[in-house]
Design a protein around this motif. Structure first.
Motif, PDB file in Angstrom:
ATOM      1  N   ALA A 154     -10.887 -40.845 -71.972  1.00 26.88           N
ATOM      2  CA  ALA A 154      -9.966 -40.459 -73.045  1.00 26.88           C
ATOM      3  C   ALA A 154      -8.712 -39.822 -72.438  1.00 26.88           C
ATOM      4  CB  ALA A 154     -10.652 -39.474 -73.984  1.00 26.88           C
ATOM      5  N   ARG A 155      -7.568 -40.117 -73.039  1.00 27.72           N
ATOM      6  CA  ARG A 155      -6.311 -39.510 -72.587  1.00 27.72           C
ATOM      7  C   ARG A 155      -6.303 -38.030 -72.976  1.00 27.72           C
ATOM      8  NH1 ARG A 155      -1.853 -42.763 -75.473  1.00 27.72           N
ATOM      9  NH2 ARG A 155      -0.440 -41.660 -74.018  1.00 27.72           N
ATOM     10  N   LYS A 156      -5.787 -37.226 -72.073  1.00 32.33           N
ATOM     11  CA  LYS A 156      -5.748 -35.786 -72.304  1.00 32.33           C
ATOM     12  C   LYS A 156      -4.296 -35.316 -72.226  1.00 32.33           C
ATOM     13  CE  LYS A 156     -10.032 -35.547 -69.673  1.00 32.33           C
ATOM     14  NZ  LYS A 156      -9.846 -36.898 -69.047  1.00 32.33           N
ATOM     15  N   THR A 160      -8.663 -37.128 -79.902  1.00 33.24           N
ATOM     16  CA  THR A 160      -9.796 -36.915 -80.821  1.00 33.24           C
ATOM     17  C   THR A 160     -10.001 -35.429 -81.092  1.00 33.24           C
ATOM     18  OG1 THR A 160     -10.906 -38.923 -80.043  1.00 33.24           O
ATOM     19  CG2 THR A 160     -12.268 -37.260 -81.145  1.00 33.24           C
ATOM     20  N   THR A 213      -7.928 -33.896 -75.887  1.00 30.27           N
ATOM     21  CA  THR A 213      -7.789 -35.319 -76.180  1.00 30.27           C
ATOM     22  C   THR A 213      -7.250 -35.500 -77.592  1.00 30.27           C
ATOM     23  OG1 THR A 213     -10.018 -35.508 -77.111  1.00 30.27           O
ATOM     24  CG2 THR A 213      -9.805 -35.769 -74.711  1.00 30.27           C
ATOM     25  N   GLU A 216     -12.346 -32.845 -67.775  1.00 29.93           N
ATOM     26  CA  GLU A 216     -12.843 -32.125 -68.942  1.00 29.93           C
ATOM     27  C   GLU A 216     -14.040 -31.244 -68.614  1.00 29.93           C
ATOM     28  OE1 GLU A 216     -12.678 -34.069 -72.927  1.00 29.93           O
ATOM     29  OE2 GLU A 216     -12.585 -35.874 -71.701  1.00 29.93           O
ATOM     30  N   GLU A 274       0.916 -35.810 -70.672  1.00 32.38           N
ATOM     31  CA  GLU A 274      -0.434 -36.308 -70.431  1.00 32.38           C
ATOM     32  C   GLU A 274      -0.904 -35.781 -69.087  1.00 32.38           C
ATOM     33  OE1 GLU A 274      -2.936 -40.534 -70.477  1.00 32.38           O
ATOM     34  OE2 GLU A 274      -0.803 -40.477 -71.016  1.00 32.38           O
TER      35      GLU A 274
END
Length: 386
Positions: free
Chosen positions: A76-78, A33, A31, A66, A61
């Motif tokens: 959350a985008r991965k 983050t 992600t 996860e 993307e």
């Protein structure tokens, strides 16, 4: 080169892109983050870099799970590195066969192909067989030629920086062949040509018997043995690319050529080819005394050649490959003699990659070249053999 400063925005973008790409390539996915935490970059910088890498086709993307419990709210985008954004080839050119191995940009093997070729085949025929193997492999894998980002080639002989073969006694018409130039006509990407033993040494360090050692001698043991060496994990080519040509050591002695070593009569072995040699080894296994004596002489010659290189380089590990790796008891006399002559004898082991070593090492060289381009932080990349 001009002076680079921290205020150079293009340089900073290249550095940040390389850092983020490294992080994504090391993970299955991540992600924004997670990338921010791993790289130490700010969130806005990471977002901008990921957007740029996505536009370049290197990052995509993904909806990968996860692995944890689902959280409430918007997930959350991965993102992940697009290893399928390009492909690499590793090629082997040998006396009796040509081979090709295909991978993605992560080095994941997608397919292999090989074709037999006569040891007396002229250069044009040998190269045509190689092109045929490549065409078959790409067709089966469904990969277009335009997707190739780099091609590595392992060839017998002393190879110049431009991919020309300065000297090769193993293949007809190979000495003086502009091999790199000839192969570049078939590809629209960089073609890197390397000595076959050097390529095999790289392969064993990457995926074979030498993954835990950075100071390695790989012996490509054939009628005229050659060797590739890694010093501190880096390939040692020598000033003119001839490092490891231990097959020439017989010139320092008298009547110790393979023709005399492997003779089971009072005359030199003729013709000296692998088929004739295989008969000598078969007779030795069956208990023929003269054949056994010939094999013993050959092994002593191999021990002598390898010992000279070990004394000069002091490697941690010696890996024995090539067809002689299948000889009975080749490791025991080699280790015994190295223990006798060396202050600190190296470990000795057989190749784990076998006949795949040269093509695998050539693939690794292609992967290294692409990595230099992907992670370069200067405007140009120094290219070898291009």
């Amino acid at each position: 080169m001009g002076r680079l400063t921290g205020g150079d925005p293009s340089l900073l973008r290249r550095i940040n892109s390389a850092v983020v790409l490294h992080a994504l390539r090391a993970a299955d996915f991540a992600t924004l983050t997670e990338i921010t935490r791993v790289t130490g970059l700010s969130r806005p910088t990471v977002e901008g870099v990921v957007e740029g890498l996505s536009e370049a086709g290197l990052v995509v993307e993904t909806d990968a799970d996860e692995g944890g419990a689902r959280r409430q709210g918007r997930p959350a985008r991965k993102f992940r590195f697009r290893a399928e954004a390009g492909h690499l080839l590793g090629l082997e050119i040998g006396a009796h066969r040509v081979a090709a191995v295909l991978s993605d940009l992560d080095g994941k093997i997608l397919g292999t192909a090989a074709k037999d070729v006569s040891e007396t085949a002229p250069a044009d025929e040998r190269l045509e067989r190689l092109r045929g193997a490549v065409a078959d492999l790409l067709r089966r894998a469904g990969v277009s030629r335009g997707s190739l980002r780099a091609v590595g080639v392992g060839s017998p002989g002393i190879v110049e920086a431009d991919g020309s073969v300065r000297l090769s006694t193993a293949l007809p018409g190979w000495t003086g062949l502009p091999l790199g130039e000839r192969l570049r006509r078939s590809f629209k990407c960089p073609v890197l040509v390397e000595n076959d033993a050097n390529a095999a040494a790289v392969a064993e360090h990457w995926k074979g018997a030498a993954t835990e050692s950075d100071d390695v001698v790989f012996v490509l043991a054939g009628l005229s043995p050659g060797a590739g060496s890694l010093i501190g994990g880096r390939l040692h080519r020598g000033y003119g690319g001839a490092a490891g040509e231990i097959g020439a050591l017989h010139l320092l002695g008298r009547e110790v050529t393979p023709e005399t070593l492997l003779s089971t009569t009072d005359e030199p072995l003729h013709p000296l080819d692998e088929q004739a040699v295989a008969k000598v080894f078969a007779h030795a296994r069956e208990g023929d005394e003269r054949a056994r004596a010939a094999v013993d002489r050959f092994i002593r010659r191999l021990v002598h050649d390898v010992g000279a290189l070990v004394l000069a380089l002091d490697p941690e590990l010696v890996v024995v490959g090539g067809w002689a790796a299948g000889l009975d008891d080749v490791l025991e006399p080699l280790h015994r003699e190295l223990t006798r002559y060396c202050l600190r004898p190296p470990r000795v082991t057989l190749s784990l990659l076998g006949e795949a070593a040269v093509a695998t090492g050539a693939l690794r060289l292609a992967l290294d070249h692409v990595d230099e381009e992907l992670f370069a932080v200067e405007g140009t990349v120094t290219q070898r053999h291009q």
